[in-house]
Design an enzyme around this catalytic site. Structure first.
Site, short mmCIF file in Angstrom:
data_model
loop_
_atom_site.label_atom_id
_atom_site.label_comp_id
_atom_site.label_asym_id
_atom_site.label_seq_id
_atom_site.Cartn_x
_atom_site.Cartn_y
_atom_site.Cartn_z
N HIS A 35 0.84 -1.04 0.00
CA HIS A 35 -0.14 0.05 -0.06
C HIS A 35 0.94 1.12 0.03
O HIS A 35 0.62 2.23 -0.64
CB HIS A 35 -0.80 0.11 1.36
CG HIS A 35 -1.85 -0.95 1.41
ND1 HIS A 35 -2.31 -1.92 2.73
CD2 HIS A 35 -2.86 -1.36 0.43
CE1 HIS A 35 -3.11 -2.64 2.51
NE2 HIS A 35 -3.84 -2.27 1.04
N LYS A 59 -18.00 -5.85 7.59
CA LYS A 59 -17.02 -6.97 7.55
C LYS A 59 -16.01 -6.79 8.89
O LYS A 59 -16.05 -5.61 9.32
CB LYS A 59 -15.88 -6.50 6.40
CG LYS A 59 -15.00 -7.76 5.95
CD LYS A 59 -14.45 -7.31 4.68
CE LYS A 59 -12.95 -7.23 4.76
NZ LYS A 59 -12.41 -6.55 3.35
N ARG A 108 -1.84 -5.79 -8.57
CA ARG A 108 -0.61 -6.62 -8.18
C ARG A 108 -0.60 -7.79 -9.14
O ARG A 108 0.56 -8.12 -9.66
CB ARG A 108 -1.17 -7.48 -6.82
CG ARG A 108 -0.71 -6.59 -5.67
CD ARG A 108 -1.36 -7.22 -4.69
NE ARG A 108 -2.88 -7.35 -4.63
CZ ARG A 108 -3.80 -7.50 -3.55
NH1 ARG A 108 -3.31 -7.88 -2.48
NH2 ARG A 108 -5.15 -7.69 -3.82
N SER A 145 -3.19 -7.89 2.68
CA SER A 145 -3.37 -7.65 4.24
C SER A 145 -3.84 -8.86 4.82
O SER A 145 -3.46 -9.35 5.82
CB SER A 145 -4.55 -6.62 4.43
OG SER A 145 -4.01 -5.32 4.18
#
Ligand code: PNS
Length: 182
Positions: A35, A59, A108, A145
């Site tokens: 990040h 979440k 990514r 993460s």
């Protein structure tokens, strides 16, 4: 300074947003060096970067919104044109409220592309907000993460993959002796 509304296509040089302000939105649970790579590169390209932390109401997150914001503030303190904010609801509404010209997202791998493409097209459809993609530094292309949390849970070494203060918080939260570790 006049700001061009984020919504709708530009209609000429009049009214363009003169501050090139972009947003890097995300959950950041927790922030990783991947990040930070995107945030720091965006800060060199634009006048202002707002890192917008999603307040996840549906979440479950490991870190609270306050903790995620705090970790990001510490990790981005060296960048004077980066500020950290929180948001809930739609990111396009945040963009409109903050005169943001575009969303910046890191890619990514090809596997990221499909969902990112849908989000960017939806955000454009909803409010004319553009999304700019940056390919991640290959050093961090495997970072996520959720993976960091999983590895830290089982005592794996994630040093060098997250900022040091995040490492400490992960150890405190997940390591041996942490309140919830059985
Ligand atoms: O770090 P993440 O979880 O990949 O970030 C995803 C995020 C926060 C950018 C995305 O879920 C988002 O923008 N959520 C806010 C709600 C919203 O605007 N949803 C519609 C997206 S098209």
């Amino acid at each position: 300074m006049t700001a061009r509304p984020a919504a709708g296509p530009p209609d000429g040089p009049e009214g363009w947003n003169l501050v090139r302000r972009v947003v890097c939105p995300g959950s950041f649970d927790p922030v990783t060096n991947g990040h930070l790579d995107i945030i720091s590169r965006a800060s060199r390209l634009y006048d202002e970067v707002i890192v917008a932390v999603l307040i996840n109401i549906s979440k479950q997150t490991l870190f609270t919104t306050d903790e995620r914001v705090e970790m990001l503030r510490e990790a981005t303190s060296a960048y004077p044109n980066v500020r950290v904010a929180r948001f809930h609801g739609l990111i396009v509404d945040f963009c409109k409220e903050n005169d943001v010209s575009a969303i910046v997202r890191g890619l990514r791998a090809v596997s990221d592309f499909e969902s990112e493409q849908m989000m960017s097209q939806m955000n454009y459809r909803l409010a004319g907000v553009e999304t700019l993609f940056m390919t991640t530094n290959p050093l961090y292309a495997f970072l996520r993460s959720s993976l960091i949390k999983e590895i830290a849970t089982y005592g794996g070494d994630v040093s060098g993959l997250v900022p040091d203060q995040v490492l400490e918080r992960l150890r405190a939260r997940l390591g041996p002796g942490a309140p919830s570790s059985g």
